[in-house]
Design a protein around this motif. Structure first.
Motif, PDB file in Angstrom:
ATOM      1  N   TYR A   1      41.435  40.479  41.630  1.00 47.08           N
ATOM      2  CA  TYR A   1      42.771  40.442  42.213  1.00 47.08           C
ATOM      3  C   TYR A   1      42.793  41.038  43.616  1.00 47.08           C
ATOM      4  CZ  TYR A   1      44.809  38.225  38.269  1.00 47.08           C
ATOM      5  OH  TYR A   1      45.113  37.292  37.321  1.00 47.08           O
ATOM      6  N   GLU A   2      42.026  42.069  43.879  1.00 46.76           N
ATOM      7  CA  GLU A   2      41.986  42.634  45.237  1.00 46.76           C
ATOM      8  C   GLU A   2      41.216  41.718  46.174  1.00 46.76           C
ATOM      9  OE1 GLU A   2      43.001  45.272  48.229  1.00 46.76           O
ATOM     10  OE2 GLU A   2      43.739  45.127  46.185  1.00 46.76           O
TER      11      GLU A   2
ATOM     12  N   ALA B   1      43.194  38.475  46.768  1.00 46.56           N
ATOM     13  CA  ALA B   1      44.374  38.734  47.593  1.00 46.56           C
ATOM     14  C   ALA B   1      43.987  38.892  49.059  1.00 46.56           C
ATOM     15  CB  ALA B   1      45.086  39.996  47.105  1.00 46.56           C
ATOM     16  N   ARG B   2      42.807  39.413  49.315  1.00 44.50           N
ATOM     17  CA  ARG B   2      42.370  39.625  50.697  1.00 44.50           C
ATOM     18  C   ARG B   2      41.670  38.397  51.275  1.00 44.50           C
ATOM     19  NH1 ARG B   2      41.653  44.989  52.556  1.00 44.50           N
ATOM     20  NH2 ARG B   2      42.664  46.475  51.190  1.00 44.50           N
TER      21      ARG B   2
ATOM     22  N   PRO C   1      44.483  34.667  50.425  1.00 46.32           N
ATOM     23  CA  PRO C   1      45.896  34.911  50.118  1.00 46.32           C
ATOM     24  C   PRO C   1      46.723  33.630  50.102  1.00 46.32           C
ATOM     25  CG  PRO C   1      45.410  35.585  52.364  1.00 46.32           C
ATOM     26  CD  PRO C   1      44.100  35.211  51.722  1.00 46.32           C
TER      27      PRO C   1
ATOM     28  N   LYS D   1      42.382  33.037  39.655  1.00 42.25           N
ATOM     29  CA  LYS D   1      43.082  34.016  38.823  1.00 42.25           C
ATOM     30  C   LYS D   1      43.274  33.484  37.404  1.00 42.25           C
ATOM     31  CE  LYS D   1      45.577  36.322  42.535  1.00 42.25           C
ATOM     32  NZ  LYS D   1      46.904  36.551  43.142  1.00 42.25           N
TER      33      LYS D   1
END
Length: 178
Positions: free
Chosen positions: A76-77, A80-81, A84, A93
């Motif tokens: 997830y990190e 997200a980076r 995005p 995901k």
């Protein structure tokens, strides 16, 4: 205020509620979750067959839960980076996060194993087994987040910096940020 034929009357407060939103089930999303879940369950079962218990304590269950917690934090990190808001991010995901990690981890087995340990008068081991898995699992998630942020650093562009600093106009009248 005129009421449309066949519609329900407004509630006592006078304002009608918005119509409920229709949720569309996307079969491709379901397929990704099923595929990832099957792989996660197969990995857990394979490990359970390959790794023996230690002193009648199943070690695979905490290990797979810790692994899933780490992978979720990283996924997830990192996603997200690195990706995005992209369709690929959403698919990763679903496939890896919801599917694989959901199939790999099993907190119901952790609870059952804890109950069995308690039933066998091994209270200290049961508490260590359950609480240790949950606490170390939280730390594994944080470690995954830290690794994801380190491997996928995010450098905001000028537009994002203006928005963060409060200089962007995000009003609905303009329809976009400046």
């Amino acid at each position: 205020m005129a009421q449309a034929p066949g519609s329900a009357p407004p509630p006592a407060g006078g304002t009608p509620h918005a119509a409920p939103r229709h949720v569309t089930l996307r079969w491709s999303a379901v397929g990704l979750v099923l595929l990832g879940g099957a792989a996660g369950v197969a990995a857990r079962e394979g490990l359970s067959l390959a790794v023996p218990d230690v002193d009648e304590v199943p070690v695979v269950i905490p290990l797979v839960n810790l692994l899933a917690a780490f992978v979720l934090g990283y996924l997830y990190e990192g996603v997200a980076r690195a990706l995005p808001g992209t369709p690929l991010a959403g698919r990763l995901k679903l496939l890896v996060g919801t599917g694989f990690c959901g199939g790999l981890s099993t907190y119901s087995s952790l609870a059952t194993d804890t109950a069995v340990l308690l039933d066998h008068s091994r209270g200290g081991v049961a508490v260590l087994y359950a609480l240790g898995t949950v606490v170390v699992g939280a730390l594994a998630t944080l470690a995954g987040i830290a690794l994801g942020s380190r491997l996928h650093p995010h450098q905001p562009d000028a537009h994002e910096l203006r928005r963060i600093e409060g200089h962007a106009d995000t009003s609905p009248a303009h329809g976009r940020t400046s």
